[in-house]
Design a protein around this motif. Sequence first.
Motif, PDB file in Angstrom:
ATOM      1  N   PHE A 298       0.829  -1.210   0.000  1.00  0.00           N
ATOM      2  CA  PHE A 298       0.000   0.000   0.000  1.00  0.00           C
ATOM      3  C   PHE A 298       0.863   1.258   0.000  1.00  0.00           C
ATOM      4  N   ASP A 299       2.012   1.194   0.649  1.00  0.00           N
ATOM      5  CA  ASP A 299       2.906   2.356   0.648  1.00  0.00           C
ATOM      6  C   ASP A 299       3.428   2.635  -0.749  1.00  0.00           C
ATOM      7  N   ARG A 300       3.860   1.568  -1.433  1.00  0.00           N
ATOM      8  CA  ARG A 300       4.395   1.758  -2.790  1.00  0.00           C
ATOM      9  C   ARG A 300       3.304   2.209  -3.746  1.00  0.00           C
ATOM     10  N   LEU A 301       2.100   1.656  -3.593  1.00  0.00           N
ATOM     11  CA  LEU A 301       0.997   2.062  -4.443  1.00  0.00           C
ATOM     12  C   LEU A 301       0.639   3.527  -4.211  1.00  0.00           C
ATOM     13  N   TRP A 302       0.707   3.957  -2.965  1.00  0.00           N
ATOM     14  CA  TRP A 302       0.427   5.363  -2.661  1.00  0.00           C
ATOM     15  C   TRP A 302       1.490   6.260  -3.279  1.00  0.00           C
ATOM     16  N   GLN A 303       2.741   5.796  -3.251  1.00  0.00           N
ATOM     17  CA  GLN A 303       3.813   6.565  -3.865  1.00  0.00           C
ATOM     18  C   GLN A 303       3.632   6.670  -5.378  1.00  0.00           C
ATOM     19  N   MET A 304       2.951   5.682  -5.964  1.00  0.00           N
ATOM     20  CA  MET A 304       2.745   5.663  -7.417  1.00  0.00           C
ATOM     21  C   MET A 304       1.465   6.375  -7.839  1.00  0.00           C
ATOM     22  N   ARG A 305       0.746   6.988  -6.914  1.00  0.00           N
ATOM     23  CA  ARG A 305      -0.561   7.557  -7.249  1.00  0.00           C
ATOM     24  C   ARG A 305      -0.466   8.609  -8.352  1.00  0.00           C
ATOM     25  N   ARG A 306       0.633   9.374  -8.358  1.00  0.00           N
ATOM     26  CA  ARG A 306       0.794  10.411  -9.393  1.00  0.00           C
ATOM     27  C   ARG A 306       0.943   9.759 -10.769  1.00  0.00           C
ATOM     28  N   LEU A 307       1.687   8.660 -10.815  1.00  0.00           N
ATOM     29  CA  LEU A 307       1.848   7.964 -12.090  1.00  0.00           C
ATOM     30  C   LEU A 307       0.558   7.268 -12.504  1.00  0.00           C
ATOM     31  N   VAL A 308      -0.097   6.590 -11.557  1.00  0.00           N
ATOM     32  CA  VAL A 308      -1.292   5.817 -11.909  1.00  0.00           C
ATOM     33  C   VAL A 308      -2.409   6.731 -12.390  1.00  0.00           C
ATOM     34  N   PHE A 309      -2.765   7.747 -11.584  1.00  0.00           N
ATOM     35  CA  PHE A 309      -3.900   8.587 -11.919  1.00  0.00           C
ATOM     36  C   PHE A 309      -3.507   9.822 -12.734  1.00  0.00           C
ATOM     37  N   GLY A 310      -2.223  10.135 -12.791  1.00  0.00           N
ATOM     38  CA  GLY A 310      -1.762  11.238 -13.635  1.00  0.00           C
ATOM     39  C   GLY A 310      -1.374  10.744 -15.010  1.00  0.00           C
ATOM     40  N   LEU A 311      -0.259  10.012 -15.061  1.00  0.00           N
ATOM     41  CA  LEU A 311       0.212   9.479 -16.337  1.00  0.00           C
ATOM     42  C   LEU A 311      -0.788   8.500 -16.935  1.00  0.00           C
ATOM     43  N   GLY A 312      -1.343   7.596 -16.102  1.00  0.00           N
ATOM     44  CA  GLY A 312      -2.258   6.582 -16.616  1.00  0.00           C
ATOM     45  C   GLY A 312      -3.491   7.186 -17.265  1.00  0.00           C
ATOM     46  N   SER A 313      -4.137   8.124 -16.581  1.00  0.00           N
ATOM     47  CA  SER A 313      -5.340   8.740 -17.144  1.00  0.00           C
ATOM     48  C   SER A 313      -5.018   9.574 -18.368  1.00  0.00           C
ATOM     49  N   LEU A 314      -3.904  10.306 -18.323  1.00  0.00           N
ATOM     50  CA  LEU A 314      -3.519  11.146 -19.458  1.00  0.00           C
ATOM     51  C   LEU A 314      -3.234  10.294 -20.685  1.00  0.00           C
ATOM     52  N   GLU A 315      -2.542   9.186 -20.478  1.00  0.00           N
ATOM     53  CA  GLU A 315      -2.213   8.312 -21.610  1.00  0.00           C
ATOM     54  C   GLU A 315      -3.469   7.751 -22.262  1.00  0.00           C
ATOM     55  N   LEU A 316      -4.411   7.275 -21.435  1.00  0.00           N
ATOM     56  CA  LEU A 316      -5.629   6.677 -21.990  1.00  0.00           C
ATOM     57  C   LEU A 316      -6.476   7.716 -22.718  1.00  0.00           C
ATOM     58  N   VAL A 317      -6.617   8.905 -22.144  1.00  0.00           N
ATOM     59  CA  VAL A 317      -7.444   9.948 -22.762  1.00  0.00           C
ATOM     60  C   VAL A 317      -6.826  10.442 -24.064  1.00  0.00           C
ATOM     61  N   VAL A 318      -5.527  10.736 -24.036  1.00  0.00           N
ATOM     62  CA  VAL A 318      -4.875  11.272 -25.240  1.00  0.00           C
ATOM     63  C   VAL A 318      -4.842  10.230 -26.348  1.00  0.00           C
ATOM     64  N   LEU A 319      -4.496   8.991 -26.012  1.00  0.00           N
ATOM     65  CA  LEU A 319      -4.468   7.942 -27.026  1.00  0.00           C
ATOM     66  C   LEU A 319      -5.862   7.667 -27.577  1.00  0.00           C
ATOM     67  N   GLY A 320      -6.857   7.581 -26.671  1.00  0.00           N
ATOM     68  CA  GLY A 320      -8.219   7.340 -27.128  1.00  0.00           C
ATOM     69  C   GLY A 320      -8.710   8.439 -28.056  1.00  0.00           C
ATOM     70  N   ALA A 321      -8.420   9.695 -27.706  1.00  0.00           N
ATOM     71  CA  ALA A 321      -8.852  10.823 -28.552  1.00  0.00           C
ATOM     72  C   ALA A 321      -8.126  10.815 -29.892  1.00  0.00           C
ATOM     73  N   SER A 322      -6.823  10.526 -29.882  1.00  0.00           N
ATOM     74  CA  SER A 322      -6.046  10.505 -31.127  1.00  0.00           C
ATOM     75  C   SER A 322      -6.541   9.417 -32.065  1.00  0.00           C
TER      76      SER A 322
ATOM     77  N   LEU B 257       1.586   5.018 -33.581  1.00  0.00           N
ATOM     78  CA  LEU B 257       0.881   6.097 -32.880  1.00  0.00           C
ATOM     79  C   LEU B 257       0.977   5.922 -31.369  1.00  0.00           C
ATOM     80  N   LYS B 258       0.735   4.703 -30.881  1.00  0.00           N
ATOM     81  CA  LYS B 258       0.770   4.480 -29.431  1.00  0.00           C
ATOM     82  C   LYS B 258       2.178   4.676 -28.878  1.00  0.00           C
ATOM     83  N   ALA B 259       3.182   4.206 -29.612  1.00  0.00           N
ATOM     84  CA  ALA B 259       4.560   4.371 -29.147  1.00  0.00           C
ATOM     85  C   ALA B 259       4.931   5.852 -29.072  1.00  0.00           C
ATOM     86  N   ALA B 260       4.546   6.619 -30.104  1.00  0.00           N
ATOM     87  CA  ALA B 260       4.895   8.038 -30.149  1.00  0.00           C
ATOM     88  C   ALA B 260       4.186   8.817 -29.040  1.00  0.00           C
ATOM     89  N   VAL B 261       2.888   8.586 -28.868  1.00  0.00           N
ATOM     90  CA  VAL B 261       2.123   9.336 -27.864  1.00  0.00           C
ATOM     91  C   VAL B 261       2.586   8.984 -26.450  1.00  0.00           C
TER      92      VAL B 261
END
Length: 591
Positions: free
Chosen positions: A93-117, A319-323
């Motif tokens: 749980f500690d490591r997952l909490w430390q990864m929250r910025r990546l999971v909900f920041g990078l993860g959400s951004l990647e899915l939204v941008v790729l899906g829109a593209s 496209l996925k690799a570039a984005v």
Amino acid sequence: MASTELYSPVLSDALVILGSAGLVIPIFNRFRITPVIGFILVGLLVGPYGLGRLVFDYPWLAHITITDPDGLDVFAEFGIILLLFSIGLELSFDRLWQMRRLVFGLGSLELVVLGASLTFILAAIGQPLVGAMALGLALALSSTALVLKITNTNTPVGKAALAMLLFEDIAIVPIIFLLGALAPHAAEEGVGSFLQTLLYGLAVVLALLVFGRFALPRLFAQAARTKSPELFLAASLLVVIVAALATAAVGLSPIVGALIAGLLIAETEYHGEVENITEPFKGLALGVFLITIGMSIDLQVVWQNLTPILTAVVGVLLLKAAVTGLLLRLMGARRGTATETGILMSSPSETTLIVLTAAASAQLIQPGTAQFWQIVTAIGLTITPILSLVGRRLARRVDNVENLPDPEEEAGKRRAIIIGCGRVGQLVADMMVRHNQPYVAIDSDADLVTDGLRRGYTVAFGDAAHGNALDRLGIDNATAVILTMDEPIAAQRVVKKLRAQHPDLPIIARARDATHAAELYRVGASHAVPETLESSLQLSEAVLVDLGVAMGPVIASIHEMRDELRDQIMKEGELKAKPKLKSAALAERTG
């Protein structure tokens, strides 16, 4: 009559699967190729579009082909569930909490941008907007089963991939609901149903967290007291299945429950034994999943539509690799990490097939369109291991580490191997040089490798926890192995693997604390050095000297205290190992 009754399609399929595992794994390991490709090729060969086409003409082929492809789906899903469970065991749980910025920041951004593209491109080439959005979201997903099987989640690439994949696994439920809401026949209560599922899902997750915190330690303690490996295995699988069924019952993905179960067990002292005892089941179930991927590829359809299919595969990958790579660079990742992660995450996912089926059922896309993109997805999954190799080599070139010293050049030389070339690893290397002891260091972080080379250290690029990196460095001739990595679970795995393969090899490992040191002793470390105890001893030495105590007695007492603490920690490790050893002995007697 009796011989006819003895024949069973289920047993025949089991024979094909087990025989495939027995052939694929050793053959591909011999040639140092991931078995992932082998299992997919086996599925292509024995599936309904391979030799299965000829069963009516040659009935004897039924004994070496899959007669019930749909019957394998439950085992394939179980493989993915066990994979997410094992990922949860590696996390905390500690490591997952430390990864929250990546999971909900990078993860959400990647899915939204790729899906829109992807939606924009598919709509531009003539796909209706709603169907283009369904396809875009489906193709934006990446393979949890293959990516996490290939990469090491303790490396920068693995951490970035894990964060994005975790978010995608969480997002699969809202995606399916969104497609249902967009269907031409969708009812008004679609949003209400989604909110209800979300509420129930949150309640179930909280219940699992609360119940698991109190119940799991007691459950595994009782199983350990029986000294029965069968009961321990049953308890482990029970926890996974109950958690998966609980989340599936309220509409969430079962892999969410499996991940939570892994996280909860990771907080107990039994996580190492659980991981070891469930590993064979995970590997076999994942093999079944990969076989089902191979069975979904119809080579005749591929040949008839070769040009558009290859164009679609290449287009999606690029496209996925570039984005993905660009997003990682914008978030501060180094160029090599962005390059390798982007290429590794570029293929579609096994969940892409689920979303495509949902989109077709909702009449958002035509059945023929769904079949086309299913083939594209299957091909993308098949070449994922190749993409991993390409990404790794390009990352080395981008980071200007292509001309690193060949680790095989002096593989026959007797020398110590230092795993990790960070601050601690470099200090160990300095002491080796000062006392004229040959060594070679290895690290999977290209930045640390480049920095080490710049400072004059003998260091090679590679991942000691996976593949044959240590073999290339000459582990058979090593005088000792020193683990300086700051990843407790990964360190335990490496120590256990080395001890099994090299019983007499001195293994000295860095430990976070006394508990971690005891675990390292349990899995086979010759010496485990806890950072917390060493800092305490050095602090005591400085205090005593400043207080006027003679240096000689102080140093002698420090050495004496160090020996006492080491003996105490080793005894703790032996005590933890006793239940396991007794269980193994019991299994041998009852086997």
